[in-house]
Design an enzyme around this catalytic site. Structure first.
Site, PDB file in Angstrom:
ATOM      1  N   SER A  88     -63.155  57.097 -31.322  1.00  0.00           N
ATOM      2  CA  SER A  88     -62.978  56.382 -32.589  1.00  0.00           C
ATOM      3  C   SER A  88     -62.984  54.873 -32.401  1.00  0.00           C
ATOM      4  O   SER A  88     -62.468  54.345 -31.412  1.00  0.00           O
ATOM      5  CB  SER A  88     -61.636  56.799 -33.186  1.00  0.00           C
ATOM      6  OG  SER A  88     -61.224  55.878 -34.166  1.00  0.00           O
TER       7      SER A  88
ATOM      8  N   GLU B  77     -61.067  53.031 -33.840  1.00  0.00           N
ATOM      9  CA  GLU B  77     -59.660  52.608 -33.802  1.00  0.00           C
ATOM     10  C   GLU B  77     -59.251  52.188 -32.386  1.00  0.00           C
ATOM     11  O   GLU B  77     -58.283  51.459 -32.207  1.00  0.00           O
ATOM     12  CB  GLU B  77     -58.754  53.745 -34.274  1.00  0.00           C
ATOM     13  CG  GLU B  77     -58.693  53.911 -35.775  1.00  0.00           C
ATOM     14  CD  GLU B  77     -58.004  52.755 -36.493  1.00  0.00           C
ATOM     15  OE1 GLU B  77     -56.880  52.427 -36.127  1.00  0.00           O
ATOM     16  OE2 GLU B  77     -58.615  52.190 -37.410  1.00  0.00           O
TER      17      GLU B  77
ATOM     18  N   TYR C 116     -52.179  57.178 -32.680  1.00  0.00           N
ATOM     19  CA  TYR C 116     -53.473  57.861 -32.801  1.00  0.00           C
ATOM     20  C   TYR C 116     -54.510  57.215 -31.878  1.00  0.00           C
ATOM     21  O   TYR C 116     -55.204  57.902 -31.109  1.00  0.00           O
ATOM     22  CB  TYR C 116     -53.942  57.794 -34.265  1.00  0.00           C
ATOM     23  CG  TYR C 116     -55.394  58.162 -34.461  1.00  0.00           C
ATOM     24  CD1 TYR C 116     -55.793  59.496 -34.499  1.00  0.00           C
ATOM     25  CD2 TYR C 116     -56.374  57.183 -34.591  1.00  0.00           C
ATOM     26  CE1 TYR C 116     -57.131  59.838 -34.671  1.00  0.00           C
ATOM     27  CE2 TYR C 116     -57.708  57.515 -34.761  1.00  0.00           C
ATOM     28  CZ  TYR C 116     -58.083  58.841 -34.801  1.00  0.00           C
ATOM     29  OH  TYR C 116     -59.415  59.172 -34.961  1.00  0.00           O
TER      30      TYR C 116
END
Ligand code: G4F
Length: 327
Positions: free
Chosen positions: A122, A124, A146
């Site tokens: 990801s 992120e 996460y």
């Protein structure tokens, strides 16, 4: 003989688009989900149940399915929620990947069959970005439980490739949305609210940080990139995104404009949606994917907002008719 694909997290947005895409390419598609609904009926064909928080039946599933390609999409994927459930998120989103890689390594050893593995990494992971746009060489600075779990999975994927010669790849996907997006993610939360406000079923929309910027594309385009990554001669890692960044504010404008409403009249800020640490800006540099995979996004930012609002208008109209009929 048809190739066999195993998709973890098949019940999510990406699982939906990827299974349709692979079926159109004549794959036999199997899915893993944790959302067992015993008592309601027989599980759908080729559906397997596994909770990545423990994964005790992974070896059995892989032995049964004998996959050629595995797409690991399963995760606790909500960033805000990961602050409330950090250990669970680390188990599912981080260690869950390791459980699967280890099961695949054992399967390859026993069967002498090679499996191609895709890890849903990801954007992120870039978190507090050290440069913009972000490419495959940009260092990570994760900003949530996460994102930390995804960094763990990213490196485990590379570690299994380098240690055991597995065909294991990371797709570092930037935000990708669709009418199938979960309603807790900001784009879908907005488009659903737009439809409900337009149809007189809701007055206000409460949001957190609307200045955050993301690189948003259409999920249907991104699953093709997942497949292309596994069709290369050599396993490798790829950034997948549009190369454009927009704020939540701009998405609001595009979504409300689609039904001729002024978002400023309906949106209020509620600090409960703020995160303990925010990722302020993400913007992909997808040059490597363009060059090596010949992949690029087909749906623009405005088209994405428009198609999501249209889908939510249809859905909400149906809900309204059903609600009126049963009240
Ligand atoms: O839609 P979001 O929740 O997505 P986020 O956090 O960027 O993560 C998504 O994309 C990642 C890829 O980059 C995936 F790995 C991840 O699994 C997930 O799919 O939030 C987007 C932005 C954030 O900055 C958030 O603070 O919108 C901001 N925001 C403002 N108000 C809100 C809200 N987000 C949510 N979910 N809800 C709000 O009310």
């Amino acid at each position: 003989m048809n190739r066999v694909a195993l998709i973890t997290g098949i019940n999510g947005q990406d699982g939906y688009y990827l299974s349709r895409f692979l079926k159109s390419k004549n794959y036999e598609v199997h899915g893993i989900t944790s959302c067992s609904k015993p008592g309601i009926g027989e599980p759908p064909k080729n559906c397997h149940y596994c909770d990545f928080a423990e994964g005790s039946n992974l070896n059995k599933i892989i032995n049964e399915v004998q996959p050629d390609e595995v797409y690991h999409l399963a995760a606790q994927s909500h960033v805000r929620l990961s602050f409330d459930l950090p250990v669970y998120t680390a188990e599912v989103t981080g260690v869950g990947t390791l459980r699967l890689l280890e099961a695949l390594r054992y399967y390859e050893e026993q069967s002498q069959k090679k499996v191609r593995f895709y890890q849903a990494s990801s954007s992120e992971m870039f978190g507090k970005v050290v440069e913009s746009p972000q490419s495959e060489t940009t260092p990570f600075h994760p900003r949530s439980p996460y994102a930390c779990a995804k960094v763990f999975s990213y490196w485990q994927t590379i570690n299994y490739r380098e240690s055991y010669g597995m065909f294991a790849c990371n797709g570092i996907l930037f935000n990708h949305e669709s009418p199938r997006r979960g309603e807790a993610f900001v784009t879908r939360k907005i488009t659903k609210a737009v439809a409900r406000i337009k149809l007189g079923m809701q007055d206000k929309l409460f949001l957190g940080n609307i200045d955050a910027k993301r690189d948003w594309g259409f999920a249907g385009d991104y699953v093709e990139a997942m497949w292309l990554i596994l069709q290369q001669d050599q396993p490798d890692d790829f950034v997948i995104g549009t190369g454009e960044t927009h704020s939540v504010r701009e998405f609001l404008e595009a979504a409300f404009n689609a039904v001729d409403l002024d978002w400023k009249k309906y949106v209020e800020i509620d600090p409960q949606y703020y995160r303990p640490a925010e990722v302020e800006l993400l913007c992909a540099d997808p040059s490597k994917a363009r060059e090596k995979l010949n992949w690029k996004t087909k749906v623009s930012f405005e088209e994405l907002a428009q198609l999501m609002v249209e889908a939510d208008m249809k859905l909400t109209q149906q809900e309204k008719i059903l609600g009126d009929a049963t009240s």
